[in-house]
Scaffold this motif. Structure first.
Motif, PDB file in Angstrom:
ATOM      1  N   UNK A  25       0.833  -1.209   0.000  1.00  0.00           N
ATOM      2  CA  UNK A  25       0.000   0.000   0.000  1.00  0.00           C
ATOM      3  C   UNK A  25       0.870   1.262   0.000  1.00  0.00           C
ATOM      4  N   UNK A  26       1.945   1.246   0.786  1.00  0.00           N
ATOM      5  CA  UNK A  26       2.863   2.378   0.793  1.00  0.00           C
ATOM      6  C   UNK A  26       3.449   2.599  -0.592  1.00  0.00           C
ATOM      7  N   UNK A  27       3.819   1.507  -1.271  1.00  0.00           N
ATOM      8  CA  UNK A  27       4.375   1.619  -2.622  1.00  0.00           C
ATOM      9  C   UNK A  27       3.371   2.194  -3.605  1.00  0.00           C
ATOM     10  N   UNK A  28       2.111   1.746  -3.514  1.00  0.00           N
ATOM     11  CA  UNK A  28       1.075   2.280  -4.401  1.00  0.00           C
ATOM     12  C   UNK A  28       0.830   3.760  -4.117  1.00  0.00           C
ATOM     13  N   UNK A  29       0.825   4.111  -2.838  1.00  0.00           N
ATOM     14  CA  UNK A  29       0.629   5.508  -2.457  1.00  0.00           C
ATOM     15  C   UNK A  29       1.797   6.369  -2.940  1.00  0.00           C
ATOM     16  N   UNK A  30       2.995   5.813  -2.871  1.00  0.00           N
ATOM     17  CA  UNK A  30       4.174   6.525  -3.350  1.00  0.00           C
ATOM     18  C   UNK A  30       4.103   6.748  -4.850  1.00  0.00           C
TER      19      UNK A  30
ATOM     20  N   UNK B   8       4.246  10.280  -6.754  1.00  0.00           N
ATOM     21  CA  UNK B   8       5.256  10.530  -7.777  1.00  0.00           C
ATOM     22  C   UNK B   8       4.615  11.024  -9.070  1.00  0.00           C
ATOM     23  N   UNK B   9       3.549  10.375  -9.504  1.00  0.00           N
ATOM     24  CA  UNK B   9       2.871  10.815 -10.727  1.00  0.00           C
ATOM     25  C   UNK B   9       2.211  12.180 -10.532  1.00  0.00           C
ATOM     26  N   UNK B  10       1.739  12.454  -9.321  1.00  0.00           N
ATOM     27  CA  UNK B  10       1.192  13.786  -9.036  1.00  0.00           C
ATOM     28  C   UNK B  10       2.282  14.842  -9.145  1.00  0.00           C
ATOM     29  N   UNK B  11       3.481  14.512  -8.639  1.00  0.00           N
ATOM     30  CA  UNK B  11       4.595  15.460  -8.752  1.00  0.00           C
ATOM     31  C   UNK B  11       4.977  15.686 -10.210  1.00  0.00           C
TER      32      UNK B  11
ATOM     33  N   UNK C 151       4.935  19.239 -11.930  1.00  0.00           N
ATOM     34  CA  UNK C 151       6.147  19.743 -12.565  1.00  0.00           C
ATOM     35  C   UNK C 151       5.867  20.216 -13.991  1.00  0.00           C
ATOM     36  N   UNK C 152       5.106  19.430 -14.733  1.00  0.00           N
ATOM     37  CA  UNK C 152       4.752  19.788 -16.112  1.00  0.00           C
ATOM     38  C   UNK C 152       3.914  21.062 -16.154  1.00  0.00           C
ATOM     39  N   UNK C 153       2.922  21.152 -15.270  1.00  0.00           N
ATOM     40  CA  UNK C 153       2.046  22.334 -15.244  1.00  0.00           C
ATOM     41  C   UNK C 153       2.829  23.564 -14.807  1.00  0.00           C
TER      42      UNK C 153
ATOM     43  N   UNK D 100      12.008  14.287  -2.666  1.00  0.00           N
ATOM     44  CA  UNK D 100      12.397  13.491  -1.512  1.00  0.00           C
ATOM     45  C   UNK D 100      11.974  14.115  -0.186  1.00  0.00           C
ATOM     46  N   UNK D 101      11.849  15.427  -0.151  1.00  0.00           N
ATOM     47  CA  UNK D 101      11.452  16.077   1.106  1.00  0.00           C
ATOM     48  C   UNK D 101       9.950  16.347   1.129  1.00  0.00           C
ATOM     49  N   UNK D 102       9.484  17.175   0.206  1.00  0.00           N
ATOM     50  CA  UNK D 102       8.096  17.654   0.264  1.00  0.00           C
ATOM     51  C   UNK D 102       7.104  16.542  -0.029  1.00  0.00           C
ATOM     52  N   UNK D 103       7.333  15.790  -1.095  1.00  0.00           N
ATOM     53  CA  UNK D 103       6.371  14.744  -1.457  1.00  0.00           C
ATOM     54  C   UNK D 103       6.375  13.635  -0.406  1.00  0.00           C
TER      55      UNK D 103
END
Length: 198
Positions: free
Chosen positions: A43-48, A52-55, A59-61, A138-141
């Motif tokens: 679950x932690x991996x899926x949440x990560x 990551x995809x949200x970041x 980043x693109x926007x 690594x920090x904020x996300x």
């Protein structure tokens, strides 16, 4: 997700061996606990992955809106520093309820050192432009993904370590792998667009 399962199981098992109160049903059921920790790690991996995809979307926007990379990098650097200070302040305020007088400076310092190491390695693998975005991720996300463990009624040092370490490891794995995946995709695109020899 596999990285999350493995790291969570290792961290949880180490915590269980050092603190007898940590675990789902006690030390005598170590196999059951390891299985449960692996499921939680998935679950932690899926949440990560979602973080990551949200970041990547953010980043693109942001690069599309700001149109200057240095502005976005400056904003990310400021936000990363603010997040570290914010965690320290939040944990300092809750130090009596956490029964801990050192986590408010150890956690932000450890997160900063770990993030710096990952960002430095990423910039060596790619280029210096990757340093600040990796630091931000690594920090904020990681802090956003682990927010539930950092505050609230159930907040304690064990919960913080149990959630932050796997999230940090999953984010590090994804950002360090990203340039390889992009390079493979670009190579595949250029090969498919190549004109056949006549």
């Amino acid at each position: 997700m596999a990285i999350g399962a493995v790291v969570t199981t290792i961290v949880g098992s180490l915590m269980q061996w050092t603190d007898r109160s940590f675990g789902f049903v006690g030390v005598e059921a170590a196999g059951f606990n390891a299985g449960m920790m692996a499921l939680v790690g998935l679950l932690f991996g899926a949440f990560s992955q979602m973080g990551f995809f949200s970041y990547l979307t953010l980043n693109y926007i942001a690069l599309s809106v700001l149109r200057r990379g240095y502005l976005w990098n400056a904003l990310q650097a400021y936000t990363a520093l603010f997040a570290l200070g914010g965690i320290g302040y939040l944990l300092y305020q809750d130090r009596t309820s956490l029964n801990n007088d050192w986590i408010f400076w150890v956690l932000p310092l450890g997160l900063a050192i770990g993030a710096y190491g990952v960002a430095y390695y990423k910039s060596k693998l790619t280029n210096n432009n990757a340093f600040i975005p990796t630091l931000f991720l690594q920090i904020v996300v990681t802090v956003i993904e682990s927010w539930k463990a950092l505050q609230g009624e159930g907040a304690n040092v064990n919960a913080m370590v149990f959630m932050i370490v796997p999230m940090f490891a999953c984010n590090a794995y994804q950002i360090l792998l990203l340039h390889r995946l992009v390079r493979k995709e670009q190579t595949a695109d250029s090969a498919s667009n190549a004109k056949p020899a006549v």
